[in-house]
Design a protein around this motif. Structure first.
Motif, PDB file in Angstrom:
ATOM      1  N   GLN A 157     -11.504 -20.043  -5.034  1.00 21.82           N
ATOM      2  CA  GLN A 157     -12.180 -20.590  -6.206  1.00 21.82           C
ATOM      3  C   GLN A 157     -11.283 -20.604  -7.434  1.00 21.82           C
ATOM      4  OE1 GLN A 157     -15.576 -17.806  -5.700  1.00 21.82           O
ATOM      5  NE2 GLN A 157     -16.831 -19.666  -5.814  1.00 21.82           N
ATOM      6  N   GLY A 158     -10.117 -20.012  -7.325  1.00 24.04           N
ATOM      7  CA  GLY A 158      -9.130 -19.998  -8.405  1.00 24.04           C
ATOM      8  C   GLY A 158      -7.757 -20.155  -7.783  1.00 24.04           C
ATOM      9  N   ASP A 159      -6.754 -20.273  -8.605  1.00 24.54           N
ATOM     10  CA  ASP A 159      -5.404 -20.500  -8.097  1.00 24.54           C
ATOM     11  C   ASP A 159      -4.984 -19.379  -7.149  1.00 24.54           C
ATOM     12  OD1 ASP A 159      -5.505 -22.661  -9.776  1.00 24.54           O
ATOM     13  OD2 ASP A 159      -4.094 -21.872 -11.241  1.00 24.54           O
ATOM     14  N   ALA A 160      -4.292 -19.754  -6.082  1.00 34.28           N
ATOM     15  CA  ALA A 160      -3.808 -18.801  -5.082  1.00 34.28           C
ATOM     16  C   ALA A 160      -2.329 -19.085  -4.844  1.00 34.28           C
ATOM     17  CB  ALA A 160      -4.597 -18.923  -3.784  1.00 34.28           C
ATOM     18  N   LEU A 161      -1.500 -18.155  -5.283  1.00 39.12           N
ATOM     19  CA  LEU A 161      -0.055 -18.342  -5.176  1.00 39.12           C
ATOM     20  C   LEU A 161       0.566 -17.238  -4.338  1.00 39.12           C
ATOM     21  CD1 LEU A 161       0.637 -19.061  -8.960  1.00 39.12           C
ATOM     22  CD2 LEU A 161       0.021 -20.688  -7.176  1.00 39.12           C
ATOM     23  N   GLY A 162       1.647 -17.551  -3.669  1.00 42.92           N
ATOM     24  CA  GLY A 162       2.386 -16.554  -2.909  1.00 42.92           C
ATOM     25  C   GLY A 162       1.504 -15.858  -1.903  1.00 42.92           C
ATOM     26  N   GLY A 163       1.443 -14.518  -2.020  1.00 41.77           N
ATOM     27  CA  GLY A 163       0.665 -13.710  -1.090  1.00 41.77           C
ATOM     28  C   GLY A 163      -0.814 -14.058  -1.077  1.00 41.77           C
ATOM     29  N   GLY A 164      -1.347 -14.487  -2.205  1.00 43.89           N
ATOM     30  CA  GLY A 164      -2.751 -14.901  -2.242  1.00 43.89           C
ATOM     31  C   GLY A 164      -2.997 -16.118  -1.370  1.00 43.89           C
ATOM     32  N   PHE A 165      -2.051 -17.039  -1.385  1.00 53.69           N
ATOM     33  CA  PHE A 165      -2.145 -18.234  -0.547  1.00 53.69           C
ATOM     34  C   PHE A 165      -1.954 -17.842   0.921  1.00 53.69           C
ATOM     35  CE2 PHE A 165      -0.091 -22.667   0.286  1.00 53.69           C
ATOM     36  CZ  PHE A 165      -1.258 -23.135   0.850  1.00 53.69           C
ATOM     37  N   GLU A 166      -0.972 -16.980   1.196  1.00 52.10           N
ATOM     38  CA  GLU A 166      -0.753 -16.525   2.571  1.00 52.10           C
ATOM     39  C   GLU A 166      -2.006 -15.820   3.104  1.00 52.10           C
ATOM     40  OE1 GLU A 166       3.851 -15.473   3.355  1.00 52.10           O
ATOM     41  OE2 GLU A 166       2.993 -14.490   1.585  1.00 52.10           O
ATOM     42  N   GLY A 167      -2.613 -14.993   2.268  1.00 48.96           N
ATOM     43  CA  GLY A 167      -3.821 -14.297   2.683  1.00 48.96           C
ATOM     44  C   GLY A 167      -4.936 -15.269   3.042  1.00 48.96           C
ATOM     45  N   ALA A 168      -5.119 -16.290   2.230  1.00 46.70           N
ATOM     46  CA  ALA A 168      -6.149 -17.293   2.510  1.00 46.70           C
ATOM     47  C   ALA A 168      -5.836 -18.044   3.806  1.00 46.70           C
ATOM     48  CB  ALA A 168      -6.264 -18.270   1.338  1.00 46.70           C
ATOM     49  N   LEU A 169      -4.573 -18.381   4.011  1.00 44.41           N
ATOM     50  CA  LEU A 169      -4.182 -19.098   5.224  1.00 44.41           C
ATOM     51  C   LEU A 169      -4.422 -18.291   6.487  1.00 44.41           C
ATOM     52  CD1 LEU A 169      -0.783 -20.698   4.101  1.00 44.41           C
ATOM     53  CD2 LEU A 169      -2.925 -21.904   4.590  1.00 44.41           C
ATOM     54  N   SER A 170      -4.446 -16.970   6.357  1.00 43.40           N
ATOM     55  CA  SER A 170      -4.621 -16.120   7.541  1.00 43.40           C
ATOM     56  C   SER A 170      -6.047 -16.148   8.075  1.00 43.40           C
ATOM     57  CB  SER A 170      -4.206 -14.679   7.236  1.00 43.40           C
ATOM     58  OG  SER A 170      -5.154 -14.028   6.425  1.00 43.40           O
ATOM     59  N   SER A 171      -6.967 -16.690   7.313  1.00 43.49           N
ATOM     60  CA  SER A 171      -8.348 -16.776   7.780  1.00 43.49           C
ATOM     61  C   SER A 171      -8.500 -17.906   8.789  1.00 43.49           C
ATOM     62  CB  SER A 171      -9.287 -17.011   6.593  1.00 43.49           C
ATOM     63  OG  SER A 171      -9.324 -15.852   5.786  1.00 43.49           O
ATOM     64  N   ASN A 172      -9.509 -17.790   9.617  1.00 46.12           N
ATOM     65  CA  ASN A 172      -9.756 -18.819  10.624  1.00 46.12           C
ATOM     66  C   ASN A 172     -10.230 -20.122   9.992  1.00 46.12           C
ATOM     67  OD1 ASN A 172     -11.276 -16.092  12.206  1.00 46.12           O
ATOM     68  ND2 ASN A 172      -9.242 -16.803  12.704  1.00 46.12           N
ATOM     69  N   VAL A 173     -10.931 -20.014   8.867  1.00 48.88           N
ATOM     70  CA  VAL A 173     -11.416 -21.187   8.139  1.00 48.88           C
ATOM     71  C   VAL A 173     -11.055 -20.990   6.670  1.00 48.88           C
ATOM     72  CG1 VAL A 173     -13.453 -22.533   7.468  1.00 48.88           C
ATOM     73  CG2 VAL A 173     -13.349 -21.494   9.740  1.00 48.88           C
ATOM     74  N   THR A 174     -10.443 -22.009   6.086  1.00 45.43           N
ATOM     75  CA  THR A 174     -10.053 -21.937   4.686  1.00 45.43           C
ATOM     76  C   THR A 174     -10.819 -22.999   3.902  1.00 45.43           C
ATOM     77  OG1 THR A 174      -7.844 -21.252   5.383  1.00 45.43           O
ATOM     78  CG2 THR A 174      -8.088 -21.922   3.090  1.00 45.43           C
ATOM     79  N   ILE A 175     -11.577 -22.533   2.930  1.00 44.71           N
ATOM     80  CA  ILE A 175     -12.376 -23.404   2.077  1.00 44.71           C
ATOM     81  C   ILE A 175     -11.836 -23.272   0.654  1.00 44.71           C
ATOM     82  CG2 ILE A 175     -14.695 -23.850   1.155  1.00 44.71           C
ATOM     83  CD1 ILE A 175     -15.808 -22.503   3.726  1.00 44.71           C
ATOM     84  N   ALA A 176     -11.594 -24.394   0.002  1.00 44.27           N
ATOM     85  CA  ALA A 176     -11.095 -24.358  -1.380  1.00 44.27           C
ATOM     86  C   ALA A 176     -11.905 -25.319  -2.237  1.00 44.27           C
ATOM     87  CB  ALA A 176      -9.622 -24.721  -1.430  1.00 44.27           C
ATOM     88  N   GLU A 177     -12.125 -24.903  -3.468  1.00 43.08           N
ATOM     89  CA  GLU A 177     -12.804 -25.779  -4.413  1.00 43.08           C
ATOM     90  C   GLU A 177     -11.812 -26.783  -5.003  1.00 43.08           C
ATOM     91  OE1 GLU A 177     -14.950 -23.527  -7.359  1.00 43.08           O
ATOM     92  OE2 GLU A 177     -16.335 -22.715  -5.861  1.00 43.08           O
ATOM     93  N   ARG A 178     -12.300 -27.950  -5.294  1.00 38.27           N
ATOM     94  CA  ARG A 178     -11.478 -28.998  -5.922  1.00 38.27           C
ATOM     95  C   ARG A 178     -10.846 -28.455  -7.205  1.00 38.27           C
ATOM     96  NH1 ARG A 178     -11.877 -34.162  -4.241  1.00 38.27           N
ATOM     97  NH2 ARG A 178     -13.510 -34.624  -2.726  1.00 38.27           N
TER      98      ARG A 178
END
Length: 194
Positions: free
Chosen positions: A41-62
C-alpha cells in the motif's frame, strides 16, 4: 553499513542469512498448506520489495512505487530478488529491473507480470479479501496450481544462500563513496517514512 565499514564478513553473512530465512519461509508457505499474500500500500524498495516478492500472491495498490535501488550505491539486491524475478519475468528482464535501479509504478510491474493483482488506491485490503473469497470457492484448483508453481519454479534454499554469499563479498568491496551514497538514500527514505 557499520558491518561493511568494519569488514565483518561473518556478522554480515549472519544478517543476510536471517533475511533469506524469513523470505524462504514465506516462499514455502510457512511449511504448511497456506498461501502467503503480500499487500503493498506504500512504496516498497530493496528488501521491502524482495519481501513482497517472496509471497505466493503479490497485490499492490495503484500508484505505489517499487524498486531495487542497490545498484545506485554499487551493490545488488542479494536476498532473493533475482531468484524471484527471474521466475516471474525471465532472467533478462529480471537483470534489467535490478541493474536499472529504477523505481517502477505498480501498474508497470503488473503489466510485466511481477505484481499478481493490481488494486485501486485505498482498495488493497478489499482486493485481498476478494482474492481469498475466489480462492476459497475454487480451493482445490488454487491449491493444486500453487503446488504446480512450486514444482515448476522451485527456489532451493541453497540458491538463496549462494547468492547471499556473493552479496556479502560484493558489499565488502564497496568504497567509502558507495557507502556515502547508501547513507544518503537511507536518510532520504527514513525522512519519507516520518
Amino acid at each position: 553499513m557499520s558491518l561493511i565499514k568494519q569488514g565483518k564478513r561473518d556478522e554480515l553473512l549472519t544478517y543476510a542469512i536471517k533475511c533469506i530465512d524469513t523470505l524462504y519461509r514465506n516462499m514455502v508457505h510457512v511449511d504448511s498448506e497456506l498461501t502467503t499474500i503480500a499487500l503493498i500500500q506504500g512504496d516498497a524498495l530493496g528488501g521491502g520489495f524482495e519481501g513482497a516478492l517472496s509471497s505466493n500472491v503479490t497485490i499492490a495498490e495503484r500508484g505505489v512505487k517499487l524498486g531495487l535501488p542497490e545498484v545506485v550505491f554499487n551493490l545488488f539486491p542479494g536476498m532473493g530478488a533475482y531468484s524471484l524475478l527471474s521466475r516471474k519475468v525471465g532472467p533478462v528482464k529480471a537483470e534489467e529491473i535490478i541493474l536499472s535501479g529504477k523505481l517502477y509504478l505498480a501498474e508497470e510491474l503488473y503489466e510485466m507480470g511481477v505484481i499478481d493483482i493490481l488494486a485501486e488506491k485505498g482498495k488493497g485490503e478489499i482486493a485481498v479479501y476478494d482474492y481469498i473469497n475466489s480462492a476459497n470457492r475454487k480451493a482445490n484448483s488454487y491449491q493444486a496450481m500453487r503446488k504446480v508453481k512450486d514444482i515448476c519454479n522451485p527456489i532451493p534454499y541453497q540458491e538463496l544462500f549462494d547468492i547471499t554469499e556473493v552479496w556479502v563479498d560484493a558489499a565488502l568491496r564497496l568504497t567509502d563513496k558507495d557507502l556515502r551514497i547508501m547513507e544518503k538514500l537511507v536518510v532520504r527514505q527514513t525522512a519519507k517514512q516520518v
